[in-house]
Motif scaffolding. Structure first.
Motif, PDB file in Angstrom:
ATOM      1  N   GLU A  70       3.999   6.687   9.212  1.00 38.14           N
ATOM      2  CA  GLU A  70       3.969   5.231   9.214  1.00 38.14           C
ATOM      3  C   GLU A  70       4.843   4.708   8.067  1.00 38.14           C
ATOM      4  O   GLU A  70       4.797   5.208   6.945  1.00 38.14           O
ATOM      5  CB  GLU A  70       2.523   4.754   9.023  1.00 38.14           C
ATOM      6  CG  GLU A  70       1.653   4.984  10.237  1.00 38.14           C
ATOM      7  CD  GLU A  70       1.903   3.960  11.315  1.00 38.14           C
ATOM      8  OE1 GLU A  70       1.859   2.761  11.012  1.00 38.14           O
ATOM      9  OE2 GLU A  70       2.162   4.367  12.444  1.00 38.14           O
ATOM     10  N   ASP A 117       5.355   1.010   7.768  1.00 36.77           N
ATOM     11  CA  ASP A 117       4.987  -0.383   7.543  1.00 36.77           C
ATOM     12  C   ASP A 117       3.730  -0.474   6.691  1.00 36.77           C
ATOM     13  O   ASP A 117       2.691  -0.960   7.120  1.00 36.77           O
ATOM     14  CB  ASP A 117       4.787  -1.093   8.881  1.00 36.77           C
ATOM     15  CG  ASP A 117       4.567  -2.594   8.698  1.00 36.77           C
ATOM     16  OD1 ASP A 117       4.972  -3.107   7.645  1.00 36.77           O
ATOM     17  OD2 ASP A 117       3.983  -3.221   9.605  1.00 36.77           O
ATOM     18  N   ARG A 118       3.824  -0.024   5.460  1.00 37.21           N
ATOM     19  CA  ARG A 118       2.706  -0.074   4.531  1.00 37.21           C
ATOM     20  C   ARG A 118       3.259   0.093   3.121  1.00 37.21           C
ATOM     21  O   ARG A 118       4.444   0.407   2.962  1.00 37.21           O
ATOM     22  CB  ARG A 118       1.660   0.986   4.868  1.00 37.21           C
ATOM     23  CG  ARG A 118       2.112   2.404   4.864  1.00 37.21           C
ATOM     24  CD  ARG A 118       1.008   3.324   5.369  1.00 37.21           C
ATOM     25  NE  ARG A 118       0.691   3.039   6.767  1.00 37.21           N
ATOM     26  CZ  ARG A 118      -0.397   2.382   7.163  1.00 37.21           C
ATOM     27  NH1 ARG A 118      -1.268   1.943   6.291  1.00 37.21           N
ATOM     28  NH2 ARG A 118      -0.617   2.155   8.455  1.00 37.21           N
ATOM     29  N   PRO A 160      -6.668  -1.143   0.119  1.00 35.53           N
ATOM     30  CA  PRO A 160      -5.759  -0.672   1.169  1.00 35.53           C
ATOM     31  C   PRO A 160      -5.941   0.809   1.502  1.00 35.53           C
ATOM     32  O   PRO A 160      -5.823   1.194   2.677  1.00 35.53           O
ATOM     33  CB  PRO A 160      -4.362  -0.929   0.577  1.00 35.53           C
ATOM     34  CG  PRO A 160      -4.569  -2.045  -0.377  1.00 35.53           C
ATOM     35  CD  PRO A 160      -5.926  -1.801  -0.969  1.00 35.53           C
ATOM     36  N   TYR A 161      -6.241   1.627   0.490  1.00 38.59           N
ATOM     37  CA  TYR A 161      -6.462   3.051   0.764  1.00 38.59           C
ATOM     38  C   TYR A 161      -7.664   3.225   1.691  1.00 38.59           C
ATOM     39  O   TYR A 161      -7.606   3.947   2.695  1.00 38.59           O
ATOM     40  CB  TYR A 161      -6.673   3.821  -0.536  1.00 38.59           C
ATOM     41  CG  TYR A 161      -6.628   5.330  -0.348  1.00 38.59           C
ATOM     42  CD1 TYR A 161      -5.421   6.008  -0.325  1.00 38.59           C
ATOM     43  CD2 TYR A 161      -7.798   6.071  -0.171  1.00 38.59           C
ATOM     44  CE1 TYR A 161      -5.363   7.385  -0.149  1.00 38.59           C
ATOM     45  CE2 TYR A 161      -7.754   7.441   0.015  1.00 38.59           C
ATOM     46  CZ  TYR A 161      -6.534   8.096   0.023  1.00 38.59           C
ATOM     47  OH  TYR A 161      -6.485   9.460   0.219  1.00 38.59           O
ATOM     48  N   THR A 172      -7.160   1.933   5.232  1.00 35.28           N
ATOM     49  CA  THR A 172      -6.386   2.899   6.029  1.00 35.28           C
ATOM     50  C   THR A 172      -7.268   4.054   6.476  1.00 35.28           C
ATOM     51  O   THR A 172      -7.202   4.488   7.632  1.00 35.28           O
ATOM     52  CB  THR A 172      -5.186   3.415   5.215  1.00 35.28           C
ATOM     53  OG1 THR A 172      -4.377   2.309   4.809  1.00 35.28           O
ATOM     54  CG2 THR A 172      -4.336   4.370   6.039  1.00 35.28           C
TER      55      THR A 172
END
Length: 278
Positions: free
Chosen positions: A3, A5-6, A129-130, A133
């Motif tokens: 990925e 887009d992060r 965010p971690y 995800t």
């Protein structure tokens, strides 16, 4: 698939197998805005889970989803309870935003420790965010499989008197007292360790951190295991106190191979377990 887009500090390699591998402490980066007040950049990296991303670099080839942060645990530890509650009451540990090393050395000059506002900013920028995800990937895999295994990868120096007595076993399997996964999975992981040349313990000093305890819901098909490796099992670790210039020891693929072979067996066993629930 990787990925893109992060945030640049958060890497996600997506697989379709019912296995998620988390690497929360392999990061060594300290963004410039968080360097002010630190005693030294070496102390800020000292307690990283050194070379674990290399030791487990086979995981994606098994179809596992791999999540990693490149940010040092000194900035924020994504495996601590964000409420501040200790995961190991009565025992020495470090905080959400650590102020000391595992050995008790100050990470900051007096008065320069992160204040509440700084901790909240770090939590919003990195911790949330971690975990968002992690949750999203568990949900994605769980939607495709009756059961999913979350395998949380860690390592630590073998001798740290402030944290534990004596020399740590090579394999430290944590399931929070058997609550974060089916007993059959824990028993199979232990069986593999038992048949290896390495020592092991289940739910000893390290029973699993926030990631394992938060995500492990075996009743809902999510089985979480933390594996804390003693560093001497895969690197030429100087036992006892370490100084700048001698730590971390270099990664040697030949030296690490015997432990890596057992880890391959363990992750394959996790996959076999998850697929058996179909």
């Amino acid at each position: 698939m990787i990925e893109t887009d992060r945030p640049s500090w958060l890497s996600l390699t997506r697989g379709d197998a019912p296995l998620l591998v988390s690497l929360p402490h392999t990061g060594t980066d300290t963004p410039a805005e968080y360097e002010q007040g630190l005693v030294s950049s070496w102390l800020a990296r000292k307690d990283a889970d050194w070379w674990i991303e290399r030791l487990y670099d086979f995981a994606a080839s098994l179809g596992a989803t791999v999540i990693r942060t490149s940010v040092s645990r000194t900035v924020i530890d994504v495996n601590r309870d964000p409420s501040g509650v200790s995961l190991y009451p009565g025992q020495a540990t470090t905080e959400l935003c650590p102020t000391t090393t595992f050995d008790g050395e100050p990470l900051y000059h007096p008065g320069a420790e992160p204040d509440h506002a700084s901790i909240e900013e770090r939590r919003n920028r990195f911790f949330e965010p971690y975990h968002a995800t992690l949750r999203a990937e568990v949900d994605r895999l769980r939607s495709a499989h009756p059961a999913v295994v979350v395998y949380d990868c860690h390592s630590i120096r073998s001798v740290i008197p402030r944290l534990f007595e004596g020399t740590l076993p090579h394999f430290n399997i944590g399931t929070n007292g058997g609550t974060t996964c089916d007993g059959a999975l824990s028993e199979e992981v232990e069986r593999i360790c038992t048949t290896s040349e390495f020592s092991h313990v289940v739910n000893g000093r390290f029973k699993g951190g926030y990631i394992t305890r938060n995500l492990g819901q075996p009743e809902n098909g999510v089985h979480a295991v933390q594996m804390e490796l003693a560093c001497r099992g895969y690197m030429r670790e100087p036992l006892g106190p370490v100084a700048e210039g001698q730590w971390p020891a270099a990664y040697d693929e030949t030296y690490a191979a015997p432990m890596r072979d057992q880890l391959v067996r363990i992750l394959k066993a996790c996959l076999t377990f998850a697929k058996s629930k179909a």
